[in-house]
Design a protein around this motif. Structure first.
Motif, mmCIF file in Angstrom:
data_model
loop_
_atom_site.group_PDB
_atom_site.id
_atom_site.type_symbol
_atom_site.label_atom_id
_atom_site.label_comp_id
_atom_site.label_asym_id
_atom_site.label_seq_id
_atom_site.Cartn_x
_atom_site.Cartn_y
_atom_site.Cartn_z
ATOM 1 N N PRO A 157 0.813 -1.228 0.000
ATOM 2 C CA PRO A 157 0.000 0.000 0.000
ATOM 3 C C PRO A 157 0.845 1.276 0.000
ATOM 4 N N GLY A 158 2.098 1.193 0.453
ATOM 5 C CA GLY A 158 2.945 2.371 0.495
ATOM 6 C C GLY A 158 3.705 2.644 -0.789
ATOM 7 N N THR A 159 3.504 1.824 -1.820
ATOM 8 C CA THR A 159 4.178 2.033 -3.103
ATOM 9 C C THR A 159 3.717 3.336 -3.738
ATOM 10 N N LEU A 160 4.661 4.116 -4.253
ATOM 11 C CA LEU A 160 4.300 5.351 -4.939
ATOM 12 C C LEU A 160 3.538 5.038 -6.218
ATOM 13 N N VAL A 161 2.578 5.862 -6.557
ATOM 14 C CA VAL A 161 1.768 5.651 -7.751
ATOM 15 C C VAL A 161 2.652 5.616 -8.999
ATOM 16 N N GLN A 162 3.645 6.496 -9.052
ATOM 17 C CA GLN A 162 4.522 6.521 -10.216
ATOM 18 C C GLN A 162 5.258 5.187 -10.375
ATOM 19 N N GLN A 163 5.698 4.613 -9.267
ATOM 20 C CA GLN A 163 6.371 3.304 -9.318
ATOM 21 C C GLN A 163 5.401 2.215 -9.788
ATOM 22 N N ALA A 164 4.174 2.275 -9.311
ATOM 23 C CA ALA A 164 3.166 1.304 -9.725
ATOM 24 C C ALA A 164 2.906 1.409 -11.221
ATOM 25 N N ALA A 165 2.849 2.637 -11.724
ATOM 26 C CA ALA A 165 2.611 2.846 -13.158
ATOM 27 C C ALA A 165 3.755 2.281 -13.987
ATOM 28 N N GLN A 166 4.972 2.437 -13.490
ATOM 29 C CA GLN A 166 6.129 1.894 -14.201
ATOM 30 C C GLN A 166 6.071 0.366 -14.269
ATOM 31 N N VAL A 167 5.648 -0.258 -13.171
ATOM 32 C CA VAL A 167 5.515 -1.724 -13.155
ATOM 33 C C VAL A 167 4.473 -2.173 -14.177
ATOM 34 N N MET A 168 3.344 -1.498 -14.201
ATOM 35 C CA MET A 168 2.295 -1.849 -15.169
ATOM 36 C C MET A 168 2.797 -1.693 -16.597
ATOM 37 N N ARG A 169 3.511 -0.599 -16.845
ATOM 38 C CA ARG A 169 4.043 -0.378 -18.196
ATOM 39 C C ARG A 169 5.029 -1.475 -18.579
ATOM 40 N N ASP A 170 5.953 -1.778 -17.705
ATOM 41 C CA ASP A 170 7.005 -2.745 -18.023
ATOM 42 C C ASP A 170 6.465 -4.162 -18.183
ATOM 43 N N ARG A 171 5.399 -4.478 -17.450
ATOM 44 C CA ARG A 171 4.841 -5.838 -17.509
ATOM 45 C C ARG A 171 3.635 -5.939 -18.430
#
Length: 607
Positions: A157-171
């Motif tokens: 839950p503490g993951t930054l939104v920008q980091q989450a977006a990068q994961v979605m993009r990369d995967r």
């Protein structure tokens, strides 16, 4: 050794399918059973005698032998036997004796039939080796464990939104499940990021917990596709986490549903037929594992699954032949591309290499051979690119030995039949599975008829072929009736190819050789052999039942691997099977062993 009612009840609670009976039914069953004791070496029943019922081993070991005295199985605690003969004609098709002092529980025939009629779980147990799969399923009726993606992407839950977006993009995914340990807290999607984080201009320090949908609705793997569709439609959502026992196990998205509907054999065939290169085809054949999962989960029988998968390989081969001619120009003489092995028999699964050859018109010249060498390389390289890897034994058209004029092929078969040495037996076995794929089909018709007639008329060749067909044996042994591989990479597993389906494939080939039957598919061969009188109707039915169970167990194993994100193979750990699955698989192996013994002793299966 007398057994009390309580002893019998406790024992049956540990034996499938009786462990699934309601308490009152189990109590009634325990009162109607018969208990028999046997000293070591004492016969339990003789071949051809009337069976008193189904036997379950309470204590000791039982040895099963066929009509030729060959041991086909050793059975131990909780194993049952006698079912096949009981439901066939009531007569024992094998002989059973006590290998050690033994105590057996006997279920009388009428009692077994009552249990089958009154309890689905018992019916499924006794009919497993003969039962058909249910009819094909649609998206709406398919179970969620087939639809869902198991390669979960999660974040805290503490993951930054920008980091989450990068994961979605990369995967290349559209959502992340937000978890704390095994607990699902929420789900964050691309729509949440664009609709909340971006649209509202939230700061870069925003965490996923601030935009996620908390406590999202979940479904279980046992739910079905219509449940997913209804929830998505009612709630207006496109992502549903799947949980089991409070643990997150997967997720279903609208993309998964679309992919499920799009992946079907006809669509793959269409895309391959329009492909412009082998690389384009490889993008299509990459969907074959998913197709395998869907076809098996959809209730299709194994011969339908393997036929549809083989159709894709056939289409890829013909498309590559067309592309080769476009590149090399029209062929100088007529030719025929043929497949052998599993493709020739239309029995490809999720694991297939390529076995093929070329028959050329007798007018071919030495100069023309350059063209066909290039054509063979183009097609075989293309098939390898598509995932049909090169044959380790070089049984391919790229090998000059298997790219020859018709007259040479005629000499090959005549030579193998006249002098059936070990290599000739092996080659003849492979080549008797030939099936035309593309080109001038008339190049094969006369050759096949001539070869079958010559082979059937040579008793020495037939005897050698029979001997060669018995080299692969079912995995029967002392441990619960099934023997595993003892060493190497696949230690403690069953080889469902070489010790499972191959013994039946070899038997079916022999029957067709004896009857001059032209079928290449194993199941079609067994049916044809039964119709032609090479096999008795009951022998054909028994072997078909055994083959069906082994082949479907093999496909089920491959599907489990694909769903777990692994490559499909043929090596099954027996621990992956339930007791009743092992029991019926062992029965299937016993049938195959019995038929091998009959062929090996020069006895037909007539009468």
């Amino acid at each position: 050794m007398p057994l009390s009612h309580d002893q019998i009840t406790r024992f049956l609670k540990s034996v499938h399918p009786y462990d699934a009976l309601p308490p009152d039914a189990l109590d009634e069953l325990a009162q109607q059973l018969e208990v028999r004791t046997f000293e070591a070496d004492a016969p339990v029943y003789e071949l051809g005698t009337t069976l008193p019922g189904v036997f379950v081993i309470y204590e000791g070991q039982i040895e099963i032998t066929d009509e030729n005295g060959a041991v086909v199985s050793h059975l131990g605690l909780r194993n049952s036997f006698g079912e096949r003969g009981l439901f066939k004609d009531g007569k024992a098709a094998t002989k059973a004796r006590a290998h050690t002092p033994s105590v057996l529980i006997v279920l009388p025939p009428d009692l077994v039939r009552q249990l089958i009629d009154g309890h689905d779980v018992v019916s499924k147990f006794f009919n497993r080796s003969r039962g058909d799969r249910v009819g094909p399923q649609s998206l709406a009726t398919s179970s969620i464990d087939v639809l869902m993606a198991q390669a979960l992407a999660t974040c805290s839950p503490g993951t930054l939104v920008q980091q989450a977006a990068q994961v979605m993009r990369d995967r290349h995914i559209s959502s992340l499940c937000v978890t704390e340990g095994d607990t699902l807290l929420g789900i964050a999607t691309l729509r949440d990021i664009s609709g909340k984080y971006v649209a509202d201009g939230m700061p870069t320090t925003t965490t996923v917990s601030q935009i996620m949908t908390a406590d999202p609705i979940t479904l279980s793997p046992s739910d079905i596709g219509s449940d997913v569709l209804h929830v998505m439609m009612e709630r207006g959502i496109g992502h549903i986490p799947i949980s089991q026992g409070g643990k997150l196990v997967g997720i279903v998205t609208q993309t998964d549903l679309t992919h499920y509907q799009a992946v079907n054999s006809a669509e793959l065939v269409r895309r391959i037929a329009q492909a412009r290169s082998a690389n384009d085809m490889a993008l299509v054949t990459a969907d074959i594992p998913q197709l395998l999962v869907q076809l098996v989960a959809g209730g299709n029988r194994h011969e339908i699954v393997t036929r549809l998968i083989t159709d894709i390989a056939d289409t890829a081969t013909r498309r590559l032949l067309t592309l080769a001619e476009q590149k090399l120009g029209p062929p100088p003489v007529p030719y025929l591309w043929l497949a052998c092995g599993s493709q020739g028999r239309q029995e490809q699964t999720g694991v297939s290499d390529q076995d093929n050859c070329l028959i050329l018109d007798d007018s071919v010249s030495d100069a023309d051979m350059v063209y066909f060498a290039e054509l063979a390389k183009f097609v075989s390289d293309g098939l390898n690119t598509c995932g049909y890897f090169y044959c380790p034994g070089e049984m391919m058209a790229t090998n000059p030995r298997w790219c020859q004029p018709l007259r040479v092929w005629r000499d090959y078969f005549n030579g193998w039949i006249a002098q059936p040495n070990p290599e000739a037996q092996m080659l003849a076995s492979v080549m008797f599975d030939l099936r035309p794929i593309g080109g001038a089909f008339d190049l094969f018709a006369d050759l096949q008829a001539e070869t079958l007639a010559a082979a059937q008329g040579n008793s020495i060749f037939v005897a050698h072929m029979i001997s060669n067909s018995l080299k692969h044996t079912p995995p029967l042994g002392l441990l619960r009736g099934i023997a595993t591989i003892r060493s190497g990479e696949h230690r403690n597993t069953l080889d469902l190819k070489h010790n499972g389906v191959v013994p039946v494939v070899d038997l079916a080939r022999i029957y067709c050789l004896q009857g001059q039957l032209t079928d290449a598919n194993t199941r079609a061969r067994l049916k044809a052999a039964g119709s032609a009188g090479v096999l008795s109707p009951s022998g054909a039915r028994d072997l078909l039942d055994a083959y069906d169970l082994i082949a479907e167990t093999r496909l089920d194993h491959q599907v489990r691997l694909v769903k777990a994100g692994e490559k499909p193979d043929n090596f099954l750990p027996p621990s992956d099977l339930s007791d009743f699955e092992r029991s019926h698989l062992r029965d299937a192996f016993v049938v195959v062993k019995t038929m091998q013994s009959a062929v090996g002793h020069g006895k037909g299966m007539l009468g």
